[in-house]
Scaffold this motif. Structure first.
Motif: not given
Length: 221
Positions: A78-79, A157-168, A172-175
């Motif tokens: 997704f990234c 910064r990787v955590y921050a990117h995941i939360y802001h751009q990929h949390f949906d 969906q992956l239930q992770e």
């Protein structure tokens, strides 16, 4: 801490960094894992009595690298260069890459490219025995705290990117429970009282500012 994501767990972004079995650092890792298993994250990040602070930070830095490695590995599809043409954590925070050696002037790049640069750079630091010695009796260098602080700041910064751009996608992956627990563990570690005094300060103002724009309720409760 290890997370199981079913069939997706085999898709890691970078090779896992292993701490040699039988080493003192391996024993520290086992201690950390046992404490984490109790569910008390605040206790899990505290320096064990009688242990060396540098060694404790080294073990946990390796562990966080592995955690974030696995977490990002689950959402790499997704990234992409198209979906994440800029490495960011929301509209106000954009990250440019520089390692001071191969790339001295910060460059603007996509999120997957930035994270590739970052994880490769971190892995190189962890593999450097002069920075992260694994043998008993080999001293840590004088700049170890500075290097560890930079590694943790960049991994954040990787955590921050995941939360802001990929949390949906994470949901969906239930992770989301795995991500939230890992992030909570990370934040507790960089804020542990022993580490935020004087020269052992492990988190910068930038990290606190970015934390304020993460809108996932209950993550740090």
């Amino acid at each position: 801490m290890s997370f199981l994501f079913g069939s997706r767990s085999s898709k890691t972004f970078k090779p896992k960094k292993n701490i040699p079995e039988g080493s003192h650092q391996y024993e520290l890792l086992k201690h950390a894992e046992a404490t984490l298993g109790s569910g008390n994250l605040r206790q899990a990040v505290m320096l064990p009595e009688g242990e060396d602070l540098n060694e404790w930070i080294a073990v946990n830095t390796v562990d966080f690298f592995n955690q974030i490695n696995m977490l990002y590995g689950t959402i790499t599809e997704f990234c992409t260069e198209t979906s994440c043409s800029v490495m960011s954590a929301g509209p106000r925070y954009e990250y440019h890459w520089a390692d001071g050696t191969n790339i001295k002037k910060p460059i603007k790049c996509s999120a997957p490219k930035y994270i590739d640069y970052l994880m490769t750079w971190v892995q190189d630091q962890l593999d450097d025995e002069t920075l992260f010695p694994s043998k008993i009796g080999v001293p840590f260098p004088k700049n170890f705290m500075s290097v560890a602080k930079t590694i943790l700041k960049r991994l954040f910064r990787v955590y921050a990117h995941i939360y802001h751009q990929h949390f949906d996608s994470v949901m969906q992956l239930q992770e989301e429970a795995h991500l939230n627990t890992s992030f909570k563990h990370f934040i507790f570690f960089v804020q542990v009282p022993l580490l935020i005094h004087s020269k052992y300060q492990m988190i910068s103002l930038l990290l606190f500012r970015i934390m304020t724009i993460i809108s996932i309720r209950g993550v740090l409760s």
